[in-house]
Design an enzyme around this catalytic site. Structure first.
Site, PDB file in Angstrom:
ATOM      1  N   GLY A  50       0.798  -1.209   0.000  1.00 23.06           N
ATOM      2  CA  GLY A  50       0.000   0.000   0.000  1.00 23.06           C
ATOM      3  C   GLY A  50       0.837   1.268   0.000  1.00 23.06           C
ATOM      4  O   GLY A  50       0.732   2.073   0.922  1.00 23.06           O
ATOM      5  N   SER A  51       1.656   1.450  -1.060  1.00 27.45           N
ATOM      6  CA  SER A  51       2.432   2.701  -1.089  1.00 27.45           C
ATOM      7  C   SER A  51       1.493   3.896  -1.251  1.00 27.45           C
ATOM      8  O   SER A  51       1.776   4.982  -0.732  1.00 27.45           O
ATOM      9  CB  SER A  51       3.509   2.674  -2.181  1.00 27.45           C
ATOM     10  OG  SER A  51       2.952   2.677  -3.463  1.00 27.45           O
ATOM     11  N   ASN A  52       0.370   3.708  -1.945  1.00 29.32           N
ATOM     12  CA  ASN A  52      -0.610   4.809  -2.016  1.00 29.32           C
ATOM     13  C   ASN A  52      -1.198   5.079  -0.632  1.00 29.32           C
ATOM     14  O   ASN A  52      -1.404   6.221  -0.248  1.00 29.32           O
ATOM     15  CB  ASN A  52      -1.713   4.475  -3.024  1.00 29.32           C
ATOM     16  CG  ASN A  52      -1.279   4.782  -4.446  1.00 29.32           C
ATOM     17  OD1 ASN A  52      -1.132   5.942  -4.815  1.00 29.32           O
ATOM     18  ND2 ASN A  52      -1.053   3.743  -5.235  1.00 29.32           N
TER      19      ASN A  52
ATOM     20  N   LYS B 183      -9.274  -7.430  -4.639  1.00 30.18           N
ATOM     21  CA  LYS B 183     -10.559  -8.136  -4.612  1.00 30.18           C
ATOM     22  C   LYS B 183     -11.661  -7.166  -4.991  1.00 30.18           C
ATOM     23  O   LYS B 183     -11.441  -5.953  -5.019  1.00 30.18           O
ATOM     24  CB  LYS B 183     -10.840  -8.684  -3.203  1.00 30.18           C
ATOM     25  CG  LYS B 183      -9.773  -9.607  -2.677  1.00 30.18           C
ATOM     26  CD  LYS B 183      -9.897 -10.953  -3.312  1.00 30.18           C
ATOM     27  CE  LYS B 183      -8.800 -11.881  -2.824  1.00 30.18           C
ATOM     28  NZ  LYS B 183      -8.793 -13.161  -3.535  1.00 30.18           N
TER      29      LYS B 183
ATOM     30  N   ASN C 177     -11.170   4.426  -6.521  1.00 29.99           N
ATOM     31  CA  ASN C 177     -10.050   3.541  -6.847  1.00 29.99           C
ATOM     32  C   ASN C 177      -9.063   4.334  -7.686  1.00 29.99           C
ATOM     33  O   ASN C 177      -9.429   5.309  -8.336  1.00 29.99           O
ATOM     34  CB  ASN C 177     -10.543   2.324  -7.629  1.00 29.99           C
ATOM     35  CG  ASN C 177      -9.418   1.340  -7.899  1.00 29.99           C
ATOM     36  OD1 ASN C 177      -8.595   1.072  -7.021  1.00 29.99           O
ATOM     37  ND2 ASN C 177      -9.356   0.805  -9.115  1.00 29.99           N
TER      38      ASN C 177
ATOM     39  N   HIS D 190      -6.124   3.921 -10.745  1.00 34.57           N
ATOM     40  CA  HIS D 190      -5.687   2.996 -11.795  1.00 34.57           C
ATOM     41  C   HIS D 190      -4.488   3.624 -12.509  1.00 34.57           C
ATOM     42  O   HIS D 190      -4.503   4.825 -12.811  1.00 34.57           O
ATOM     43  CB  HIS D 190      -6.839   2.758 -12.778  1.00 34.57           C
ATOM     44  CG  HIS D 190      -6.517   1.731 -13.811  1.00 34.57           C
ATOM     45  ND1 HIS D 190      -6.557   0.375 -13.548  1.00 34.57           N
ATOM     46  CD2 HIS D 190      -6.102   1.848 -15.090  1.00 34.57           C
ATOM     47  CE1 HIS D 190      -6.204  -0.285 -14.631  1.00 34.57           C
ATOM     48  NE2 HIS D 190      -5.910   0.582 -15.578  1.00 34.57           N
TER      49      HIS D 190
ATOM     50  N   ASP E 254     -12.798  -1.231 -13.049  1.00 34.57           N
ATOM     51  CA  ASP E 254     -12.365  -0.028 -13.768  1.00 34.57           C
ATOM     52  C   ASP E 254     -13.485   0.626 -14.578  1.00 34.57           C
ATOM     53  O   ASP E 254     -13.234   1.234 -15.621  1.00 34.57           O
ATOM     54  CB  ASP E 254     -11.185  -0.351 -14.717  1.00 34.57           C
ATOM     55  CG  ASP E 254     -10.029  -0.993 -13.983  1.00 34.57           C
ATOM     56  OD1 ASP E 254      -9.843  -0.704 -12.790  1.00 34.57           O
ATOM     57  OD2 ASP E 254      -9.305  -1.787 -14.616  1.00 34.57           O
TER      58      ASP E 254
ATOM     59  N   GLU F 247       1.025   8.707  -8.832  1.00 40.37           N
ATOM     60  CA  GLU F 247      -0.192   8.271  -8.114  1.00 40.37           C
ATOM     61  C   GLU F 247      -0.202   8.799  -6.693  1.00 40.37           C
ATOM     62  O   GLU F 247      -1.227   9.260  -6.195  1.00 40.37           O
ATOM     63  CB  GLU F 247      -0.262   6.738  -8.057  1.00 40.37           C
ATOM     64  CG  GLU F 247      -0.650   6.071  -9.351  1.00 40.37           C
ATOM     65  CD  GLU F 247      -0.768   4.567  -9.185  1.00 40.37           C
ATOM     66  OE1 GLU F 247      -1.336   4.101  -8.184  1.00 40.37           O
ATOM     67  OE2 GLU F 247      -0.260   3.837 -10.058  1.00 40.37           O
TER      68      GLU F 247
HETATM   69  C1  GRF Z   1      -1.232   1.024  -7.998  1.00 38.45           C
HETATM   70  O1  GRF Z   1      -0.507   1.020  -9.178  1.00 38.45           O
HETATM   71  C2  GRF Z   1      -2.680   1.342  -8.289  1.00 38.45           C
HETATM   72  O2  GRF Z   1      -2.846   2.140  -9.421  1.00 38.45           O
HETATM   73  C3  GRF Z   1      -3.283  -0.005  -8.528  1.00 38.45           C
HETATM   74  O3  GRF Z   1      -2.619  -0.867  -7.640  1.00 38.45           O
HETATM   75  C4  GRF Z   1      -1.326  -0.357  -7.358  1.00 38.45           C
HETATM   76  C5  GRF Z   1      -1.201  -0.309  -5.864  1.00 38.45           C
HETATM   77  O4  GRF Z   1       0.078   0.052  -5.456  1.00 38.45           O
HETATM   78  N1  GRF Z   1      -4.714   0.013  -8.344  1.00 38.45           N
HETATM   79  P1  GRF Z   1       0.402   0.264  -3.919  1.00 38.45           P
HETATM   80  O5  GRF Z   1       0.002  -1.010  -3.178  1.00 38.45           O
HETATM   81  O6  GRF Z   1      -0.381   1.442  -3.437  1.00 38.45           O
HETATM   82  O7  GRF Z   1       1.872   0.478  -3.871  1.00 38.45           O
END
Ligand code: GRF
Length: 207
Positions: A14-16, A93, A109, A111, A152, A181
């Protein structure tokens, strides 16, 4: 406007998610991470949430063998924690229909491409960037969209472009897109928290 109560749902590191937690912590985003949910009990996302005192829940087919029970468990956790916006960050999921209906118009979400191009079943991870490079695109990007039952497919909330370089590999392109992102999810959530982007499902629901 009061702090936006977020749920972050992630399958892996979960880097985001990390970028959103950091932004909230540093005051760059007026939001409270109210709960983190993962289908993976060993995920870094749950470990990080626990270490920061954020409620962390593991829900998967291992904890709930019936898909309907899993859906209800996730929905209950979101409600118990007073979640206003659900943020998917690499959740591998599908959310159940009860959760999607209850949170209709307020599940986001991210993408790693410019949807509707390079989306849908099978378009995840390096597959997306391989397809972008094979098509000879000069520009790709990031899409934040509302989640509906199909992958998506929901309405686009925000998009930004990322250049493709002539010597890119799927890995180098993935890295550049992922960096963007992180900033773009935070920027977009900030605009939502400031009312500059109106989510249809949030109207009249902010605490
Ligand atoms: C990201 O590339 C996002 O666009 C996709 O899954 C990836 C998740 O990356 N839905 P992270 O786990 O947040 O690093």
């Amino acid at each position: 406007m009061s702090q936006l109560r977020l749920a972050i749902i992630a399958s892996h590191g979960g880097s985001n998610m990390q970028a959103i937690l950091d932004a909230a912590k540093l005051g760059r985003l007026n939001a409270v991470p109210a709960v983190v949910i993962s289908n993976n009990s060993d995920s870094l996302s749950l470990a990080r949430a626990r270490s920061e005192g954020i409620p962390a829940c593991h829900f998967s087919s291992r904890t709930h063998s019936e898909p309907d029970d899993l859906d209800v468990a996730i929905l209950q956790a979101l409600n118990v924690h007073g979640v206003e916006v659900v943020v998917l960050a690499g959740y591998m999921k599908k959310l159940g229909l009860k959760t999607l209906r209850h949170f209709s118009g307020r599940v986001l979400n991210i993408h790693p491409a410019l949807l509707p191009k390079y989306g849908g079943p099978g378009m995840y991870g390096r597959h997306v960037h391989e397809a972008v490079l094979s098509a000879g695109e000069k520009v790709t990007g990031v899409t934040i969209h509302l989640v509906e039952a199909e992958y998506d497919s929901g309405p686009i909330v925000a998009q930004c472009e990322v250049p493709v370089h002539a010597d890119d590999t799927p890995e180098s392109l993935a890295e550049r897109v992922l960096q963007r992102e992180h900033e773009f999810y935070v920027e977009t959530l900030r605009k939502i928290s400031e009312g500059k982007i109106i989510l249809p499902g949030l109207i009249g629901k902010q605490q």
